[in-house]
Design a protein around this motif. Structure first.
Motif, short mmCIF file in Angstrom:
data_model
loop_
_atom_site.label_atom_id
_atom_site.label_comp_id
_atom_site.label_asym_id
_atom_site.label_seq_id
_atom_site.Cartn_x
_atom_site.Cartn_y
_atom_site.Cartn_z
N MET A 101 0.85 -1.18 0.00
CA MET A 101 0.00 0.00 0.00
C MET A 101 0.90 1.24 0.00
SD MET A 101 -3.55 -1.20 1.12
CE MET A 101 -4.22 0.22 0.55
N MET A 102 0.37 2.29 -0.56
CA MET A 102 1.12 3.53 -0.70
C MET A 102 0.25 4.69 -0.21
SD MET A 102 2.69 5.13 -4.19
CE MET A 102 3.96 3.89 -4.31
N THR A 103 0.89 5.73 0.24
CA THR A 103 0.19 6.92 0.70
C THR A 103 0.36 8.03 -0.33
OG1 THR A 103 0.72 6.30 2.97
CG2 THR A 103 -0.03 8.54 2.62
N GLY A 104 -0.69 8.82 -0.49
CA GLY A 104 -0.66 9.95 -1.40
C GLY A 104 -1.80 10.89 -1.08
N PHE A 105 -2.07 11.81 -2.00
CA PHE A 105 -3.17 12.75 -1.80
C PHE A 105 -3.92 12.96 -3.10
CE2 PHE A 105 0.55 15.21 -2.92
CZ PHE A 105 0.08 16.14 -3.83
N ILE A 106 -5.21 13.30 -2.96
CA ILE A 106 -6.06 13.54 -4.12
C ILE A 106 -5.59 14.83 -4.81
CG2 ILE A 106 -8.41 13.98 -4.94
CD1 ILE A 106 -8.06 11.15 -3.78
N LYS A 107 -5.25 14.70 -6.09
CA LYS A 107 -4.75 15.83 -6.85
C LYS A 107 -5.84 16.45 -7.72
CE LYS A 107 -1.30 17.01 -10.34
NZ LYS A 107 -0.21 16.48 -11.15
N TYR A 108 -6.69 15.61 -8.32
CA TYR A 108 -7.70 16.09 -9.25
C TYR A 108 -8.92 15.19 -9.16
CZ TYR A 108 -10.07 16.91 -13.68
OH TYR A 108 -11.03 17.17 -14.63
N LYS A 114 -18.13 14.44 -12.81
CA LYS A 114 -18.99 14.05 -13.93
C LYS A 114 -18.55 12.70 -14.50
CE LYS A 114 -20.86 15.79 -18.25
NZ LYS A 114 -20.87 16.89 -19.21
N GLN A 115 -17.25 12.49 -14.65
CA GLN A 115 -16.73 11.24 -15.19
C GLN A 115 -16.46 10.19 -14.10
OE1 GLN A 115 -16.26 10.59 -18.53
NE2 GLN A 115 -17.21 12.57 -18.92
N GLU A 116 -16.62 10.58 -12.83
CA GLU A 116 -16.39 9.72 -11.67
C GLU A 116 -14.98 9.10 -11.68
OE1 GLU A 116 -19.63 6.93 -11.26
OE2 GLU A 116 -20.98 8.53 -10.60
N CYS A 117 -13.99 10.00 -11.81
CA CYS A 117 -12.60 9.56 -11.80
C CYS A 117 -11.73 10.71 -11.29
CB CYS A 117 -12.15 9.12 -13.19
SG CYS A 117 -12.21 10.44 -14.42
N GLY A 118 -10.43 10.46 -11.21
CA GLY A 118 -9.52 11.50 -10.78
C GLY A 118 -8.09 10.99 -10.74
N TYR A 119 -7.23 11.77 -10.09
CA TYR A 119 -5.82 11.41 -9.96
C TYR A 119 -5.35 11.59 -8.53
CZ TYR A 119 -5.29 11.03 -14.97
OH TYR A 119 -5.41 10.61 -16.27
N ILE A 120 -4.51 10.68 -8.12
CA ILE A 120 -3.83 10.74 -6.83
C ILE A 120 -2.36 10.97 -7.11
CG2 ILE A 120 -3.12 9.39 -4.81
CD1 ILE A 120 -5.74 7.78 -5.15
N THR A 121 -1.72 11.86 -6.37
CA THR A 121 -0.28 11.99 -6.42
C THR A 121 0.28 11.20 -5.26
OG1 THR A 121 -0.37 14.19 -7.42
CG2 THR A 121 1.70 13.57 -6.32
N GLY A 122 1.06 10.16 -5.59
CA GLY A 122 1.68 9.35 -4.55
C GLY A 122 2.89 10.08 -3.98
N GLN A 170 -9.75 17.84 -2.98
CA GLN A 170 -8.33 17.97 -3.33
C GLN A 170 -7.51 18.08 -2.05
OE1 GLN A 170 -8.48 21.24 -6.20
NE2 GLN A 170 -7.64 19.79 -7.68
N GLY A 171 -6.37 17.41 -2.05
CA GLY A 171 -5.47 17.46 -0.91
C GLY A 171 -5.75 16.40 0.14
N LEU A 172 -6.86 15.66 0.01
CA LEU A 172 -7.21 14.62 0.96
C LEU A 172 -6.16 13.51 0.93
CD1 LEU A 172 -9.48 13.55 2.89
CD2 LEU A 172 -10.39 12.36 0.89
N GLU A 173 -5.63 13.13 2.08
CA GLU A 173 -4.61 12.08 2.16
C GLU A 173 -5.29 10.71 2.14
OE1 GLU A 173 -0.41 11.42 4.40
OE2 GLU A 173 -2.06 12.19 5.60
N VAL A 174 -4.76 9.82 1.29
CA VAL A 174 -5.35 8.49 1.12
C VAL A 174 -4.27 7.41 1.11
CG1 VAL A 174 -7.40 9.29 -0.14
CG2 VAL A 174 -5.32 8.74 -1.40
N LEU A 175 -4.71 6.20 1.32
CA LEU A 175 -3.88 5.00 1.23
C LEU A 175 -4.44 4.19 0.07
CD1 LEU A 175 -1.64 3.46 2.83
CD2 LEU A 175 -3.49 2.27 4.01
N PHE A 176 -3.57 3.65 -0.80
CA PHE A 176 -4.05 2.94 -1.99
C PHE A 176 -3.06 1.88 -2.43
CE2 PHE A 176 -1.50 6.45 -3.46
CZ PHE A 176 -0.84 5.98 -4.58
N ASP A 177 -3.56 0.95 -3.26
CA ASP A 177 -2.72 -0.06 -3.89
C ASP A 177 -2.31 0.45 -5.26
OD1 ASP A 177 -2.65 -2.08 -1.94
OD2 ASP A 177 -4.60 -2.87 -2.59
N PRO A 178 -1.02 0.69 -5.50
CA PRO A 178 -0.58 1.15 -6.81
C PRO A 178 -0.53 -0.03 -7.80
CG PRO A 178 1.30 0.94 -5.36
CD PRO A 178 0.08 0.63 -4.54
N ASN A 179 -0.95 0.22 -9.03
CA ASN A 179 -0.94 -0.78 -10.09
C ASN A 179 -0.51 -0.12 -11.38
OD1 ASN A 179 -2.29 -3.43 -9.08
ND2 ASN A 179 -3.46 -1.76 -8.17
#
Length: 74
Positions: free
Chosen positions: A1-8, A12-20, A42-51
């Motif tokens: 698992m990796m930590t990052g934050f919501i960037k975008y 409407k499209q129900e998607c976005g980008y996280i900056t790890g 934006q800026g919300l800190e999250v934990l995710f599985d990178p693929n």
């Protein structure tokens, strides 16, 4: 698992980008969230599985981080 934050976020499209914290951008879809999409900002800190597939990096199993502990919504 990796930590990052919501960037975008594209609601409407129900998607976005996280900056790890590896400085890479990871695409995500709202279906990969383990919390309500209404909590996204934006800026919300999250934990995710990178693929990675042949085209891009993407995030799965995205969880909120609160006080450095993952928060899981059922």
């Amino acid at each position: 698992m990796m930590t990052g934050f919501i960037k975008y976020i594209d609601y409407k499209q129900e998607c976005g980008y996280i900056t790890g914290y590896d400085d890479e951008s990871y695409y995500f879809e709202f279906s990969s969230l383990n919390f309500p999409a209404s909590l996204l900002k934006q800026g919300l800190e999250v934990l995710f599985d990178p693929n990675q597939n042949g085209l891009m990096l993407y995030a799965l199993d995205i969880k909120l981080l609160k006080d450095n502990c993952p928060v899981v919504f059922s």
